[in-house]
Design an enzyme around this catalytic site. Structure first.
Site, PDB file in Angstrom:
ATOM      1  N   GLN A  57       4.381 -39.538 -12.095  1.00 56.19           N
ATOM      2  CA  GLN A  57       3.535 -38.562 -11.411  1.00 56.19           C
ATOM      3  C   GLN A  57       3.968 -37.136 -11.798  1.00 56.19           C
ATOM      4  O   GLN A  57       4.453 -36.940 -12.900  1.00 56.19           O
ATOM      5  CB  GLN A  57       3.557 -38.774  -9.886  1.00 56.19           C
TER       6      GLN A  57
ATOM      7  N   ASP B 288       0.365 -37.034 -15.819  1.00 60.06           N
ATOM      8  CA  ASP B 288      -0.296 -37.195 -17.116  1.00 60.06           C
ATOM      9  C   ASP B 288      -0.006 -36.046 -18.078  1.00 60.06           C
ATOM     10  O   ASP B 288      -0.846 -35.663 -18.898  1.00 60.06           O
ATOM     11  CB  ASP B 288      -1.823 -37.358 -16.934  1.00 60.06           C
TER      12      ASP B 288
ATOM     13  N   LYS C 163       4.673 -37.526 -20.138  1.00 54.14           N
ATOM     14  CA  LYS C 163       6.066 -37.919 -19.864  1.00 54.14           C
ATOM     15  C   LYS C 163       6.460 -39.167 -20.648  1.00 54.14           C
ATOM     16  O   LYS C 163       7.571 -39.271 -21.146  1.00 54.14           O
ATOM     17  CB  LYS C 163       6.249 -38.217 -18.357  1.00 54.14           C
TER      18      LYS C 163
ATOM     19  N   GLY D 281       0.781 -44.245 -15.227  1.00 55.28           N
ATOM     20  CA  GLY D 281       0.235 -44.756 -16.477  1.00 55.28           C
ATOM     21  C   GLY D 281       0.826 -43.915 -17.591  1.00 55.28           C
ATOM     22  O   GLY D 281       0.505 -42.737 -17.722  1.00 55.28           O
ATOM     23  N   HIS D 282       1.766 -44.477 -18.324  1.00 50.54           N
ATOM     24  CA  HIS D 282       2.471 -43.727 -19.367  1.00 50.54           C
ATOM     25  C   HIS D 282       2.101 -44.310 -20.730  1.00 50.54           C
ATOM     26  O   HIS D 282       2.372 -45.470 -21.007  1.00 50.54           O
ATOM     27  CB  HIS D 282       3.986 -43.799 -19.124  1.00 50.54           C
TER      28      HIS D 282
END
Ligand code: GDP
Ligand code: IMO
Ligand code: MG
Length: 430
Positions: free
Chosen positions: A223, A13, A16, A40-41
């Protein structure tokens, strides 16, 4: 530089997704190489916010080919759902290619993920319950189903026949139930195979050909380094190789084909999940950082734990991954604080420690030693716009000092300072 790798240097988080989307502008290929829909991007473009989990962050650019490499674990239903979501938002997606060697997350993996978490008690990582660990376990123990099996009905039936009774018995031994029959599972996944088939190819051939032609390829890590299966905070980490080396195995490219390694560093630290966190804040400052930084998980919505920037962690990441440059994200969140702390090393039983320990028992006892810097004032959008024009020289004095301190400690230049979620909210420092 024809190929770049963007990775998270902390616990995920770091931003990225935003940076990958930004740098995808002049790339032909954007390649994910590990993880699954535990990621989760978030990408903000104008008024729109997109949350990607399994799709590479190049997908929002119609001229970019997005590649899901062999190192990923794929939940077909979630993949299709994500594609539909983007269609509903009216996104003109780029082409998508999926590796025939990637592994398939099955419903039993998700059930096992939840059951094992319960059994683990204090050793539970607080997983995303997406079946990631059990799917990678099956990959390593050679029990897994790959995409090439999914699109081949005979192979799918053959392999599922072996796996099904074993998984059912294991789930029942853990006190759970697998209420899908073998026939239902086979029928559903045969359909998934048909739907996924048009996207499938040997992505390693595609990527290596692109590299050989001098095309710009961007590898997108998910990650963070401290969630890596070998180098992360075991057993509170994830199950894939998030480091630079993971890009070679997970995309099927030689080390020399990665020309530049870019580490995203959040200006403070956040963590979703359990385990020791030396610089964690439990006071008003932590609360403020969490709320200004909107620190809630993109995948599970869980509140993220927050703390000061820990350079012991980032130095470790730089050493393991060979960072060439850094993108410092969310520096804007710290604006207005009177002082800002940065952890330079730990004290363990009275002794100075400069390297991140393997033992969680040891990490639990590490006390952070801080260098304190003066803060910079709140910044308006106009102030940031002014900074963007003038680069490094335009930064408020104390923010410039913060940047320089981090660079000197890590020995790596900060190339971009990100000061907001938007595509344009970046200051180029070199
Ligand atoms: P990722 O998993 O590394 O892609 O990061 P996430 O998307 O899970 O979390 C980063 C969050 O911070 C997202 O909501 C982004 O929109 C947001 N973000 C990214 N960069 C910045 C920044 O520089 N400043 C602020 N305020 N938010 C940012
Ligand atoms: P992005 O790509 C933050 C954490 C989970 C849990 C541990 C294991 O958005 O940075 P898993 O479901 O992978 O078996 O969970 O890893 N985790 C993440 N934390 N960002 C992520 O991804 C994460 N992916 C997994 O919270 O502690
Ligand atoms: Mg995330």
């Amino acid at each position: 530089m024809p190929s770049k790798l963007i990775m998270g240097t902390q616990w995920g988080d770091e931003g990225k997704g935003k940076i990958t989307d930004l740098m995808a502008e002049d790339c032909e290929l954007v390649v994910r190489f590990q993880g699954g829909n535990n990621a989760g991007h978030t990408i903000v473009i104008g008024e729109m916010t997109y949350k990607l989990h399994i799709l590479p962050s190049g997908i929002l650019r119609k001229n970019v080919i997005s590649v899901i490499g062999n190192g990923l674990v794929i939940d077909p239903e979630k993949l299709f759902q994500e594609l539909v979501n983007l269609d509903e938002l009216g996104v003109q997606k780029g082409e998508l290619k999926i590796s025939d060697r990637a592994h398939v997350i099955m419903p039993y993996h998700k059930i096992i993920d939840s059951l094992e978490e319960e059994k683990k008690g204090s050793l539970a990582a607080g997983t995303t319950k997406r079946g990631i660990g059990p799917c990678y376990s099956d990959k390593i123990s050679r029990f897994g189903l790959r995409i090439c099996d999914l699109i081949d009905p005979e192979e799918l039936e053959h392999k599922l026949k072996v796996a099904y009774p074993v998984k059912k018995a294991y789930i029942e031994a853990l006190g759970g139930t697998l209420d899908l029959s073998f026939e239902d599972l086979l029928a559903t996944y045969t359909e998934h195979g048909k739907k996924i088939a048009p996207f499938v190819c040997d992505t390693s051939v595609l990527i290596n050909e692109a590299l050989a032609q001098g095309k710009n390829v961007l590898f997108e890590g998910a990650q963070g380094i401290h969630l890596d299966i070998d180098h992360g905070i075991y057993p509170y980490n994830t199950s894939s190789a998030t480091i630079t080396g993971g890009c070679c195995t997970g995309a099927g490219v030689p080390p020399k084909s990665i020309n530049k390694v870019i580490g995203t560093v959040k200006a403070y630290t956040s963590r979703v999940g359990t385990g020791p966190f030396p610089t964690e804040l439990f006071d008003d400052v932590g609360e403020r950082i969490g709320s200004v930084g909107k620190e809630f998980g993109t995948t599970t919505g869980r509140q993220r734990r927050v703390g000061w920037l820990d350079l012991v962690m980032v130095r470790y990441s730089s050493r393991i991954c060979g960072l060439d440059s850094i993108v410092l994200t969310k520096a804007d969140v710290l604006s207005g604080l009177e002082e800002i702390k940065v952890c330079t090393h730990y004290l363990f039983e009275g002794e100075e420690m400069h390297d991140f320990p393997a033992s969680m028992k040891k990490l639990e006892k590490c006390e952070p030693v801080y260098h304190t810097l003066p803060g910079w004032p709140e910044m308006s959008p106009e102030d940031w716009a002014e900074c963007r024009k003038n680069g490094r020289n335009g930064l408020p004095k104390n923010l410039a000092a913060y940047v320089t301190f981090i660079e000197a400690n890590l020995g790596v230049p900060i190339e971009i300072l990100s000061h907001g979620p938007g595509r344009d909210e970046n200051i180029h420092l070199c």
